[in-house]
Design a protein around this motif. Sequence first.
Motif, mmCIF file in Angstrom:
data_model
loop_
_atom_site.group_PDB
_atom_site.id
_atom_site.type_symbol
_atom_site.label_atom_id
_atom_site.label_comp_id
_atom_site.label_asym_id
_atom_site.label_seq_id
_atom_site.Cartn_x
_atom_site.Cartn_y
_atom_site.Cartn_z
ATOM 1 N N PHE A 156 13.495 -58.234 -26.646
ATOM 2 C CA PHE A 156 12.686 -57.114 -26.285
ATOM 3 C C PHE A 156 12.174 -56.455 -27.778
ATOM 4 C CE2 PHE A 156 14.235 -55.712 -22.055
ATOM 5 C CZ PHE A 156 15.053 -56.777 -21.925
ATOM 6 N N LEU A 157 10.933 -55.957 -27.558
ATOM 7 C CA LEU A 157 10.396 -55.473 -29.058
ATOM 8 C C LEU A 157 10.532 -54.192 -28.952
ATOM 9 C CD1 LEU A 157 7.002 -57.453 -29.055
ATOM 10 C CD2 LEU A 157 9.421 -58.200 -29.908
ATOM 11 N N ARG A 158 11.013 -53.507 -30.115
ATOM 12 C CA ARG A 158 11.273 -52.281 -30.384
ATOM 13 C C ARG A 158 10.646 -51.562 -31.533
ATOM 14 N NH1 ARG A 158 11.753 -52.524 -25.688
ATOM 15 N NH2 ARG A 158 13.817 -51.861 -24.416
ATOM 16 N N PHE A 159 10.315 -50.280 -31.609
ATOM 17 C CA PHE A 159 10.016 -49.605 -32.889
ATOM 18 C C PHE A 159 10.961 -48.706 -33.380
ATOM 19 C CE2 PHE A 159 6.185 -51.217 -30.793
ATOM 20 C CZ PHE A 159 5.617 -51.688 -31.994
ATOM 21 N N LEU B 123 17.045 -47.008 -28.911
ATOM 22 C CA LEU B 123 18.070 -48.221 -29.191
ATOM 23 C C LEU B 123 19.408 -47.905 -28.667
ATOM 24 C CD1 LEU B 123 17.149 -49.134 -32.800
ATOM 25 C CD2 LEU B 123 16.732 -50.377 -30.837
ATOM 26 N N SER B 124 19.981 -46.861 -28.723
ATOM 27 C CA SER B 124 21.124 -46.263 -28.139
ATOM 28 C C SER B 124 21.165 -46.329 -26.576
ATOM 29 C CB SER B 124 21.662 -44.988 -28.463
ATOM 30 O OG SER B 124 22.707 -44.442 -27.991
ATOM 31 N N ALA B 125 20.122 -46.027 -25.826
ATOM 32 C CA ALA B 125 19.893 -46.258 -24.559
ATOM 33 C C ALA B 125 19.798 -47.894 -24.172
ATOM 34 C CB ALA B 125 18.634 -45.511 -23.976
ATOM 35 N N ASP B 126 19.116 -48.546 -24.803
ATOM 36 C CA ASP B 126 19.069 -49.953 -24.598
ATOM 37 C C ASP B 126 20.573 -50.587 -24.731
ATOM 38 O OD1 ASP B 126 16.486 -50.252 -24.533
ATOM 39 O OD2 ASP B 126 16.037 -50.542 -26.576
ATOM 40 N N VAL B 127 21.387 -50.288 -25.464
ATOM 41 C CA VAL B 127 22.720 -50.979 -25.474
ATOM 42 C C VAL B 127 23.365 -51.016 -24.040
ATOM 43 C CG1 VAL B 127 25.000 -50.442 -26.155
ATOM 44 C CG2 VAL B 127 23.077 -50.419 -27.718
ATOM 45 N N ASP B 128 23.340 -49.836 -23.245
ATOM 46 C CA ASP B 128 23.656 -49.359 -22.123
ATOM 47 C C ASP B 128 22.863 -50.159 -21.106
ATOM 48 O OD1 ASP B 128 26.176 -48.100 -22.948
ATOM 49 O OD2 ASP B 128 24.779 -46.204 -23.028
ATOM 50 N N ARG B 129 21.667 -50.002 -21.207
ATOM 51 C CA ARG B 129 20.595 -50.386 -20.129
ATOM 52 C C ARG B 129 20.415 -51.821 -20.156
ATOM 53 N NH1 ARG B 129 16.350 -46.682 -20.734
ATOM 54 N NH2 ARG B 129 15.985 -47.788 -22.546
ATOM 55 N N VAL C 60 18.011 -60.080 -27.324
ATOM 56 C CA VAL C 60 17.692 -59.854 -28.874
ATOM 57 C C VAL C 60 16.782 -58.432 -28.897
ATOM 58 C CG1 VAL C 60 16.222 -60.586 -30.817
ATOM 59 C CG2 VAL C 60 17.655 -62.190 -29.453
ATOM 60 N N LEU C 61 17.424 -57.552 -29.435
ATOM 61 C CA LEU C 61 16.323 -56.642 -29.662
ATOM 62 C C LEU C 61 15.760 -56.680 -30.976
ATOM 63 C CD1 LEU C 61 18.310 -53.170 -28.592
ATOM 64 C CD2 LEU C 61 16.825 -54.685 -27.206
ATOM 65 N N PHE C 62 14.261 -56.781 -31.233
ATOM 66 C CA PHE C 62 13.551 -57.086 -32.281
ATOM 67 C C PHE C 62 12.739 -56.040 -32.711
ATOM 68 C CE2 PHE C 62 10.346 -59.775 -34.437
ATOM 69 C CZ PHE C 62 11.022 -60.380 -35.283
ATOM 70 N N ASP C 63 13.134 -55.538 -33.785
ATOM 71 C CA ASP C 63 12.743 -54.147 -34.376
ATOM 72 C C ASP C 63 11.385 -54.382 -35.078
ATOM 73 O OD1 ASP C 63 12.628 -51.383 -34.828
ATOM 74 O OD2 ASP C 63 12.825 -52.115 -36.959
ATOM 75 N N GLU D 112 15.499 -48.024 -39.043
ATOM 76 C CA GLU D 112 16.627 -47.376 -38.969
ATOM 77 C C GLU D 112 17.611 -48.077 -38.127
ATOM 78 O OE1 GLU D 112 15.278 -43.800 -36.466
ATOM 79 O OE2 GLU D 112 13.743 -43.317 -37.956
ATOM 80 N N LEU D 113 17.570 -49.461 -38.321
ATOM 81 C CA LEU D 113 18.529 -50.273 -37.574
ATOM 82 C C LEU D 113 20.149 -49.932 -37.876
ATOM 83 C CD1 LEU D 113 17.220 -53.987 -37.700
ATOM 84 C CD2 LEU D 113 17.365 -52.501 -35.988
#
Lengths: 209, 456
Positions: free
Chosen positions: B68-71, B77-83, B90-93, B101-102
């Motif tokens: 998942f690409l993220r900005f 990011l916090s919501a992604d953890v649960d979702r 992989v969350l790719f910032d 802000e990783l």
Amino acid sequence: MQSDAAHNSSLTDIQSSLRLVAGEEAHGTGEDGVERARAWLEKTGRVNVNFTVYEVGAAGFLTFDDAKGSEYSFDLSGVLDLDEGKSTFYGEVKKYSVVGRQPDEYTEYLAKCYRAVVTSGHPHHFFWITWHPFSQTKWTNLCTADEIRAALETHQAKYCGADEIDNAAVTALADRLWLVVLSDRQEALSMSNAMLGELRRAATVAALP
Amino acid sequence: MSAVSDAVTQALSSHDVVGASSGIKDAVCDELSRADTAATIRRTEYFNHSYVPDVVMNWSDGYHREVFLRFSSAERLSADVDRIGQSGPVLFDLTIGGESELKSAVGEEALGRAPAMLVTDTEASEQVRPDQAENMLERLVSSNVFRAGHGLLDGETVEQTLSATRSGFDGAVAGNPSLVRAALASTRPIFGLGIERRVERTLQLLWWVGGADEQQFPLSLPDDMELDADDMREFLRMVFSDDQPVGDGRFWNRLSDRLDFGTLVSVGSVKESENLNSLMAAYSSRVQLSHAVVDLRDRPMPPYDAYGWELDDGFVVLSGPDWDCRMTPSGNRFSQRRDEGKAVPLEQASARSLDYRVVEAEFDEKARQVSLSRKAAQPGAPSQRTLEELAEGFDPSSQVRKLTVVSEASRLTVDFERMLVGADPDVSLRAIAEAASVLLADVREGDLDDLQWFLG
């Protein structure tokens, strides 16, 4: 030629300032509201929110120039997948618990939408997503061409300048305005994360070559 | 600035949402291909979506991982953890220029709710280059970052980890326990037990072939101390895929001491390499085999590249100038084998078998079979004759189907129709390679000397 460090610094400044500008414009929504609106929109299966105003580097996609050369922004943007085809869209999110300044903000929002369409030349869709209704006395007229014209008359100098109002653009825009009222309870009535996981598998493992 | 950062910056400067999304995804797919050369990178039609990934990485064993690409929005990011965290994506910032802000956005508590998820960024990925690894341990670690990594992995962590693994390799070969411990400690937070165990076993084998005392190895997984065939197999795969040759003959001698034929051929297909040839130089004299078969090449190899070893489909393969000789301990491997050509004429077989004494020969369809007495068939018995002597009075054009000869070491049955040499009892790999290449192939003048030199 700039060094990498100078380039990064410059880029960071641009990103930060864009985010600040957009953040000021988005006053009253909050990141929580934008993210919840995004989640709800994407759970419909019809929407992919590509960028929000809170994502670093994304503000450039959400920003337009008004007739006086100043910038204004929407909260989010992406792709709307309707039966008739895909379109880009912009959205404004109001995570309000009261009516607040929504009547005035909505009027200016309509002028902003018009400006975005005539300056970009693209038939974008526009979403106003709120947690609290407003202007109930004219609620059914909020997405009409008359309401857009009224908004442009109010904000003509800022969003039209010396140009005459393009009635064809106004009529077309009215068909692409979406007014969505969400509530906290309504958000709970959406697909669970487990169900979304199944959809994800369908969209990836099963669908990709 | 990395290539992927440049490409993302360029795409973000556009006002075209769809075009920018496509440009960014192109750059990310290229980056992921560089960071994991074993993965197939497939892109979805979604971009930065809440629950559908942008990219799916697939590996040849069927394993896949969603990217998942993220900005770098902390809220998101916090919501992604649960979702989506439970599926271990992989969350790719993609945030550029130190804005990431990783560390602040994804706290330990959040990561604890999705322990299989990897959160990383472009500063980390640009350092993950398995094909540029300095040694096999660095390659093992870097090639598993996107497949098996988890937790928060930023550029600084990747740099420290890869540096520790490079040093760990040298430390293991030199018998330095502190460098080995540092390498293990650096990889432990990133990987699960599977990769951690492979790293430790690789270090253990390097420690051993480096000549250090096996008992002094600083084990960190005391419940599982035994090196097994899987460990050796994985180790050999890394050794053979390594472009850097190991020139220390003691390394290969120690490795071959621990090697058995079954483990060697189960490594899978390995093309000729300097490291495989070095191992076989040490190992070939220790192996006893019973069966070999020769396949003639369509095109002869050039003389300067005349001999080499390969592994293929359960066989040790000796590549000669005109042929490939496949060797195995079990004749069952050849049970279905039939040569496309006819059995060789008596005249030709006689010429090839000059160095062997004939015990039994089976000729063409007229079943003119010639057998010597079993008593006379004992190795070295004076009554043995060459095939030429035995065949006096036969038509030289008669076809020889099967020939049983004796050498100094063994009784060899050469089945020309099936192009197969079988030895009883098992003989050295060198002896059976020589017999197969001489009796079954058209060996050019001078090749036999070269072969004997190559086989020592």
